[in-house]
Design a protein around this motif. Structure first.
Motif, short mmCIF file in Angstrom:
data_model
loop_
_atom_site.label_atom_id
_atom_site.label_comp_id
_atom_site.label_asym_id
_atom_site.label_seq_id
_atom_site.Cartn_x
_atom_site.Cartn_y
_atom_site.Cartn_z
N SER A 89 69.32 43.10 -34.18
CA SER A 89 70.38 42.63 -35.07
C SER A 89 70.65 43.63 -36.19
O SER A 89 71.80 43.82 -36.60
CB SER A 89 70.00 41.27 -35.66
OG SER A 89 68.78 41.34 -36.38
N ASP A 90 69.58 44.27 -36.68
CA ASP A 90 69.78 45.27 -37.73
C ASP A 90 70.60 46.45 -37.21
O ASP A 90 71.50 46.94 -37.91
CB ASP A 90 68.43 45.78 -38.24
CG ASP A 90 67.71 44.76 -39.10
OD1 ASP A 90 68.37 43.78 -39.52
OD2 ASP A 90 66.50 44.93 -39.33
N MET A 91 70.32 46.89 -36.00
CA MET A 91 71.06 48.00 -35.44
C MET A 91 72.50 47.58 -35.12
O MET A 91 73.43 48.36 -35.27
CB MET A 91 70.37 48.54 -34.19
CG MET A 91 71.05 49.76 -33.56
SD MET A 91 71.37 51.12 -34.74
CE MET A 91 69.70 51.50 -35.30
N ALA A 92 72.68 46.35 -34.70
CA ALA A 92 74.03 45.85 -34.45
C ALA A 92 74.86 45.90 -35.72
O ALA A 92 76.05 46.28 -35.69
CB ALA A 92 73.97 44.42 -33.90
N ASP A 93 74.25 45.53 -36.86
CA ASP A 93 74.96 45.61 -38.14
C ASP A 93 75.31 47.06 -38.47
O ASP A 93 76.40 47.34 -38.99
CB ASP A 93 74.09 45.02 -39.26
CG ASP A 93 73.95 43.51 -39.16
OD1 ASP A 93 74.80 42.89 -38.48
OD2 ASP A 93 73.00 42.96 -39.75
N ARG A 94 74.40 47.96 -38.14
CA ARG A 94 74.66 49.38 -38.43
C ARG A 94 75.80 49.91 -37.56
O ARG A 94 76.63 50.69 -38.03
CB ARG A 94 73.39 50.21 -38.19
CG ARG A 94 73.48 51.66 -38.63
CD ARG A 94 72.14 52.36 -38.50
NE ARG A 94 71.10 51.66 -39.23
CZ ARG A 94 69.80 51.92 -39.12
NH1 ARG A 94 69.39 52.88 -38.29
NH2 ARG A 94 68.91 51.25 -39.82
N VAL A 95 75.84 49.50 -36.33
CA VAL A 95 76.93 49.91 -35.43
C VAL A 95 78.27 49.45 -35.99
O VAL A 95 79.25 50.22 -36.04
CB VAL A 95 76.70 49.34 -34.01
CG1 VAL A 95 77.94 49.50 -33.15
CG2 VAL A 95 75.51 50.03 -33.36
N ARG A 96 78.33 48.20 -36.42
CA ARG A 96 79.58 47.69 -36.96
C ARG A 96 79.96 48.40 -38.26
O ARG A 96 81.13 48.67 -38.52
CB ARG A 96 79.47 46.18 -37.18
CG ARG A 96 79.49 45.38 -35.86
CD ARG A 96 79.54 43.89 -36.11
NE ARG A 96 78.24 43.36 -36.50
CZ ARG A 96 77.35 42.87 -35.63
NH1 ARG A 96 77.63 42.84 -34.33
NH2 ARG A 96 76.20 42.38 -36.05
N GLN A 97 78.95 48.75 -39.08
CA GLN A 97 79.23 49.48 -40.31
C GLN A 97 79.78 50.87 -40.00
O GLN A 97 80.71 51.36 -40.66
CB GLN A 97 77.95 49.61 -41.15
CG GLN A 97 78.18 50.33 -42.47
CD GLN A 97 76.89 50.58 -43.22
OE1 GLN A 97 75.87 50.95 -42.61
NE2 GLN A 97 76.91 50.39 -44.54
N THR A 98 79.23 51.52 -38.96
CA THR A 98 79.73 52.83 -38.56
C THR A 98 81.20 52.75 -38.18
O THR A 98 82.00 53.61 -38.56
CB THR A 98 78.90 53.38 -37.38
OG1 THR A 98 77.54 53.53 -37.77
CG2 THR A 98 79.43 54.73 -36.92
N ALA A 99 81.55 51.73 -37.42
CA ALA A 99 82.95 51.56 -37.01
C ALA A 99 83.85 51.34 -38.22
O ALA A 99 84.97 51.85 -38.27
CB ALA A 99 83.06 50.39 -36.04
N GLU A 100 83.38 50.60 -39.21
CA GLU A 100 84.17 50.37 -40.42
C GLU A 100 84.39 51.66 -41.17
O GLU A 100 85.51 51.95 -41.65
CB GLU A 100 83.47 49.34 -41.30
CG GLU A 100 83.45 47.93 -40.72
CD GLU A 100 82.56 46.98 -41.51
OE1 GLU A 100 81.96 47.43 -42.51
OE2 GLU A 100 82.44 45.80 -41.11
#
Length: 444
Positions: free
Chosen positions: A55-66
């Motif tokens: 879940s932490d990495m999933a949040d990081r992936v979404r932050q990268t896209a933003e």
């Protein structure tokens, strides 16, 4: 290009193994960062062949896209200001760099993740040797035709200008001759002319994965060089800076299909450089130098070796190659960077051996005399360079009969030699002297 104590400290050979080790960590992290660009967590996991993502990495992936979307919006705003005259260009440029810097910087957040998951340095799709048979059959006996400039005129558009006290700053954009949907960008610093006299130009290419255009400030110091009475043109190489395809990082396109992707990079760059050189000659009645460092030097070197059949207006009058070598094709196996990134191993597994690589050497490797007057070629070599091996650079200097005043040999490696230019930019001073001598200048 003003040096300081820290620059001199870092420009020592001890830094080279650390830089190489760093590349071995950063490139896989960049691969993860690039895979995260869409924000699709499932696609991210599939791209990297991962069974699941925390879940932490999933949040990081979404932050990268933003962050990517913010950077793209800043780039669009910059284009409007630079080429459409909408908005404040200096403000748009600062915002563009800030957004790009933040986005690119986030790749460091994937360092440990990439290490733990043994992510490769690039998304590899290595062609088998037989896949280039058609290319060899068509161009193997006439490599000059492979690098021939595009027959149709290339439209080059100049941006609005930022007026500084010492230089003018602006950008060029042109459709890549081989792929019109791919825009080639060129950052230009132009010194002020004295009494209306023409000023020479230096087209200078950057190294592999070096994306200073996407970072805060003028980290390279070329504005100060231009203020000495020349025009510095800094093209974004294919697959770098503003030319990175979605899902890739800067420089990955050069590495993803070794050794063919490198050859196609050189071909595309050569045609773009031919158009940029012609633009320089058309806009200033003064000599033009073609040069670069590392990959930029190799690119300029390959292009120059095939310029005999180029139109006169597209030929450089001088050259400056920093950290280069002669047998470019063999770098797939001999470069320490290819080894640390796993490219050489991948190529051998796909069936590439020295014999097959030698066929590509017809297109890239240095043979015969210098393409222009050796008195107008500047070389800088590092005796400890194992990225673009020094022995090959030495052979190149001997083959081309480079005069002693134009040959700078330093007891450094690939990275320390580049860093050392900050405290000792003598090669740049020499090329400016050569260019200005051709128009009757003082050389300084």
């Amino acid at each position: 290009m003003v040096g300081n104590g820290l620059t001199r400290f870092l420009a020592m050979p001890w830094i080279d193994p650390l830089c190489l080790l760093g590349m071995g960590w950063i490139l896989p992290a960049a691969r993860c960062w690039a895979a995260a660009g869409s924000g699709d967590v499932a696609a991210f996991a599939a791209e990297l062949s991962l069974p699941h993502v925390s879940s932490d990495m999933a949040d990081r992936v979404r932050q990268t896209a933003e962050l990517r979307q913010v950077a793209l919006a800043a780039q669009a705003q910059w284009i409007a200001a630079a080429f459409d005259g909408v908005g404040d260009l200096p403000v748009a440029e600062r915002y563009r760099r800030e957004a790009a810097h933040t986005y690119i910087g986030q790749r460091l957040a994937y360092l440990w993740f990439a290490r733990r998951n043994r992510v490769h340095a690039a998304k590899l799709d290595v062609p088998a040797p037989h896949e280039i048979e058609a290319l060899i059959d068509t161009y193997g006996d006439d490599p000059d035709a492979f690098f021939a400039p595009w027959p149709e005129p290339v439209a080059i558009e100049r941006s609005q200008t930022i007026e500084h006290a010492d230089v003018k700053e602006y950008w060029l954009r042109l459709p890549s001759p081989d792929a019109p949907e791919d825009t080639c960008w060129v950052h230009v610093y132009e010194g002020h002319s004295k009494n209306g006299a023409p000023i020479p130009s230096l087209i200078f290419g950057h190294g592999l994965a070096m994306e200073m255009e996407m970072m805060r400030g003028d980290m390279r110091g070329y504005r100060g060089l231009a203020a000495r009475g020349c025009r510095i043109l800094l093209p974004d190489a294919p697959g770098h800076n503003r030319r990175v395809a979605a899902g890739q990082y800067g420089g990955e396109s050069f590495m993803c299909r070794p050794p063919l992707s490198g050859l196609l990079h050189f071909q595309k760059s050569a045609r773009e450089l031919a158009a940029i050189i012609a633009w320089c000659h058309e806009t200033q009645a003064a000599p033009v130098a073609l040069g670069g460092i590392s990959l930029g030097a190799l690119t300029a070197q390959v292009a120059a070796q095939h310029l005999a059949h180029w139109p006169a207006i597209s030929r450089p009058d001088a050259m400056m190659l920093l950290t280069t070598t002669d047998k470019i094709s063999s770098l797939t196996f001999t470069s320490s960077l290819a080894k640390v990134s796993g490219l050489g191993t991948a190529a051998r597994k796909a069936g590439w051996a020295d014999q097959e690589i030698a066929l590509l050497g017809r297109f890239t490797d240095t043979v015969g005399p210098a393409p222009i007057d050796p008195a107008k070629i500047v070389l800088m070599l590092g005796t400890r360079d194992d990225v673009t091996p020094y022995d090959g650079g030495k052979r190149l200097a001997e083959c081309w009969n480079i005069p002693p005043d134009n040959l700078f040999v330093r007891g450094q490696g690939h990275f320390s030699a580049a860093i050392g230019l900050g405290s000792d930019p003598a090669p740049f001073g020499r090329i400016l002297a050569i260019l200005k001598a051709q128009i009757g200048g003082s050389g300084q």
